[in-house]
Scaffold this active site. Structure first.
Site, short mmCIF file in Angstrom:
data_model
loop_
_atom_site.label_atom_id
_atom_site.label_comp_id
_atom_site.label_asym_id
_atom_site.label_seq_id
_atom_site.Cartn_x
_atom_site.Cartn_y
_atom_site.Cartn_z
N GLY A 162 0.80 -1.21 0.00
CA GLY A 162 0.00 0.00 0.00
C GLY A 162 0.84 1.26 0.00
N GLY A 163 2.04 1.17 -0.53
CA GLY A 163 2.88 2.35 -0.63
C GLY A 163 3.72 2.61 0.61
N HIS A 206 -2.60 3.39 -12.13
CA HIS A 206 -2.85 2.32 -11.16
C HIS A 206 -4.22 1.72 -11.47
CE1 HIS A 206 -2.88 0.60 -6.93
NE2 HIS A 206 -4.13 0.44 -7.33
N LYS A 235 -4.70 6.76 -2.16
CA LYS A 235 -5.71 6.99 -3.20
C LYS A 235 -6.72 8.04 -2.75
CE LYS A 235 -5.19 2.13 -4.37
NZ LYS A 235 -5.69 0.78 -4.02
N GLU A 287 0.77 -5.86 -6.46
CA GLU A 287 0.57 -6.67 -5.25
C GLU A 287 -0.87 -7.13 -5.17
OE1 GLU A 287 1.82 -3.55 -2.47
OE2 GLU A 287 -0.21 -3.52 -1.68
N ARG A 291 -8.13 -8.52 1.07
CA ARG A 291 -9.19 -8.01 1.95
C ARG A 291 -10.16 -7.20 1.11
NH1 ARG A 291 -7.16 -2.93 1.13
NH2 ARG A 291 -4.92 -2.74 1.33
#
Lengths: 458, 155
Positions: A162-163, A206, A235, A287, A291
């Protein structure tokens, strides 16, 4: 059959889960920290229990407290939401050991996707393209690899995602120190100091694919989302379908996601993230997010599938048979955060005065914030998500603009003004911006925030 | 350190003689909250989330006096964590404390079990147990009142 679900989360996603459970006749127990015991999710749930103090490390991040709360309140399943313990294999395993259904992938799948290098290898095995790169176990390995892939290079944490824990290196001169720092940061943040290298793809978009799997190898996809409007990998605006992609390209990327999901016999809802080089019609695996994601509503609006309900059905062993996704029009989502874009996006916790969210045709709002709600300083700053749905992108965009402009939140500073400005920008309206767009836009606009309106005797 | 009945009486008098309606006192993890009868509750009476709890550590059990309408000498012992509350060290054994028992700050008043891990809960104050609130074997939430201790008889 699931009768009672412990919601091991907070905020808008806790409210979201409680609503679908209520619709399905499933009882919910909200595991709330002290800061959240009077929150909207606590009232929406059948019951709320206070699991610990406000600080997440002593409440939402304690697996044993959540499992104890689930057992003591007679729950048969646990929904982890996103963030917190949602992708923690040890938590999923603890749930299973105590006879609780973990609403998510298996512990082994969480381990496979949580280790970013293993996920990369899995993608390669599934014939899914990856960005040139690989492990950097030693400095010598890292140097050899850096010479092969060329600069600019991203150094990433194997245990990150997630960065988080990423460093961009442009030149050899910065490489060694960046490598050391990245490893130290990764060790501190994820208890795993391993890092890997990837070539930095500039001007990429993305794009991610929503997948569902029943755990036996059967998988399906619910279309893609374009999440290119982001700042420092956070985001801000997401939409589906991704603008400007050909049907053939779209099919290729969907099928790549399905191959990877099938190779894992993936169970539950997940997302396969890709970098897309639209000019060259190429895409690379980034990635797997194992979830439900913040931006799932855009997919729900267009596909007609309630993803939380699908998660519950899969977890209960009912499979995916009843699911019949459609693809109707377009949906775009704005994440409304309590943050101040004019002060480098500093979080703005506090007491909300008025919270008046948009309504209207094709508008959906997922939020836990009402007038008088408290935004605690301990958690992320997401206040809610305004989602517009329409037959085409232009109509959807017009609806979303009106919805953002009619939403009024006082007491805390929000990024609503920034959303309004981005939605009005011709470049965004044209569709297909890359991940560098927002930074350039901010530079260009030097955005003033919509400041907290202070009522009373100024 | 422990507070004697006399100390509490003196503190109470401080509030009575002052022009204030409420008094908060914290000494060595012992918190006392006094309010004049008839005084309005604090604005909203929601604990300030950013303040004392921000560290995220589990507070010591024991602590504040109870609200309006009850004796200012009563202290609540609250659950320091969520779990199953046990009044006795094992099934069939006599309880750690009964109503009427005299306790010191480090007296164990019960156990909270979290996933087979037993956490001793201590009184936190000196006094006499007035009332048991939590049932044996019940789920107690974080911050739930376990029992009440009367500080007047402490020594």
């Amino acid at each position: 059959m699931i009768r009672r679900v412990l919601i091991a989360n907070r905020g808008e996603i806790a409210a979201r889960i409680a609503r679908t459970c209520a619709r399905l006749g499933i009882e919910t127990v909200l595991a709330a920290s002290e800061a959240d015991r009077d929150s909207l999710p606590a009232r929406l749930a059948t019951r709320a229990v206070c699991i610990g103090p406000a600080h997440a490390a002593a409440s939402y991040l304690k697996p044993e407290l959540l499992v104890q709360a689930a057992l003591s309140t007679g729950c048969d399943a646990v929904h982890p939401g996103y963030g917190f313990l949602s992708e923690r294999a040890a938590f999923a395993r603890l749930c299973e050991q105590h006879g609780l259904i973990f609403i998510g992938p298996t512990p082994a799948q969480l381990e496979a996707t949580g280790d970013k290098l293993r996920a990369r290898e899995q993608a390669e095995k599934s014939d899914v393209p990856v960005v040139p790169g690989g492990p950097a176990a030693s400095r010598a390995d890292a140097h050899a690899l850096a010479r092969r892939i060329g600069f600019p290079i991203l150094i990433k944490a194997v245990g990150g995602g997630g960065g988080r824990g990423m460093r961009l290196v442009e030149h050899w001169a910065d490489f060694d120190s960046a490598l050391e720092l990245a490893a130290a940061e990764a060790g501190a943040a994820f208890s795993d100091a391993r890092v890997y290298l990837e070539r930095f793809v500039a001007r990429a978009r993305h794009v991610e694919v929503q997948i569902l799997g029943d755990g036996t190898g059967r998988v399906m996809q619910l279309g893609e989302r374009d999440c290119s409007v982001q700042r420092r990998y956070q985001k801000l605006i997401e939409e589906t379908p991704a603008p400007g992609l050909s049907d053939a390209f779209r099919t290729r990327i969907h099928e790549a996601a399905l191959r990877l999901a099938a190779s894992l016999a993936y169970r539950g809802a997940g997302t396969v993230e890709f970098l897309v080089d639209a000019q060259r019609s190429e895409f690379y695996f980034l990635e797997v997010n194992a979830r439900i994601q913040v931006e799932h509503p855009v997919t729900e609006e267009v596909s007609g599938i309630d993803i939380v309900a699908a998660q519950l059905a899969i977890a209960a062993g009912e499979g995916m048979a009843p699911l019949a996704p459609r693809a109707t029009g377009c949906a775009i989502e704005c994440r409304v955060n309590a943050e101040d874009p004019s002060r480098d996006f500093a979080p703005s916790p506090g007491l909300v005065g008025e919270a008046s969210w948009a309504r209207g045709e094709g508008i959906r709002v997922d939020t836990h914030i009402e007038s008088g709600a408290r935004v605690p300083p301990f958690y992320d700053s997401l206040l809610g998500k305004i989602v517009a749905h329409g037959p085409d992108r232009a109509t959807t965009l017009a609806r979303l603009r009106a919805a953002v402009n009619s939403t009024r939140i006082t007491g805390v500073t929000t990024n609503l003004g920034l959303h309004a400005a981005v939605l009005a920008d011709p470049e965004f309206a044209a569709g297909g911006v890359d991940t560098g767009y927002l930074a350039r836009f901010l530079e260009r606009a030097r955005m003033p925030a919509r400041h907290a309106e202070v009522s009373g005797h100024g | 350190m422990s507070l004697t009945a006399r100390d509490v009486a003196e503190i109470t008098k401080l509030l009575e003689d002052s022009s204030f309606d409420e008094l908060d006192l914290e000494i060595d993890g012992l918190k006392i909250h006094l309010r004049r009868s008839g005084a309005p509750a604090r604005n909203g009476d929601i604990p300030d989330l950013s303040a004392s709890r921000a560290k995220g550590d589990v507070p010591e059990a024991g602590a504040s006096s109870v609200g309006t309408g009850m004796s200012p000498f009563l202290s609540e012992v609250r659950a320091p964590l969520l779990g199953t509350f046990y009044r006795a060290p094992k099934p069939g054994a006599p309880p750690f404390v009964e109503v009427g028992a005299t306790v010191a700050p480090d007296t164990v008043i019960g156990i909270i079990e979290v996933m087979k891990l037993m956490n001793a809960v201590r009184a936190g104050v000196t006094g006499v147990v007035r009332e048991m609130r939590a049932r044996d074997g019940a789920l107690v939430e974080y911050g739930e009142i376990l029992l009440l201790i009367d500080g007047r008889d402490g020594r």
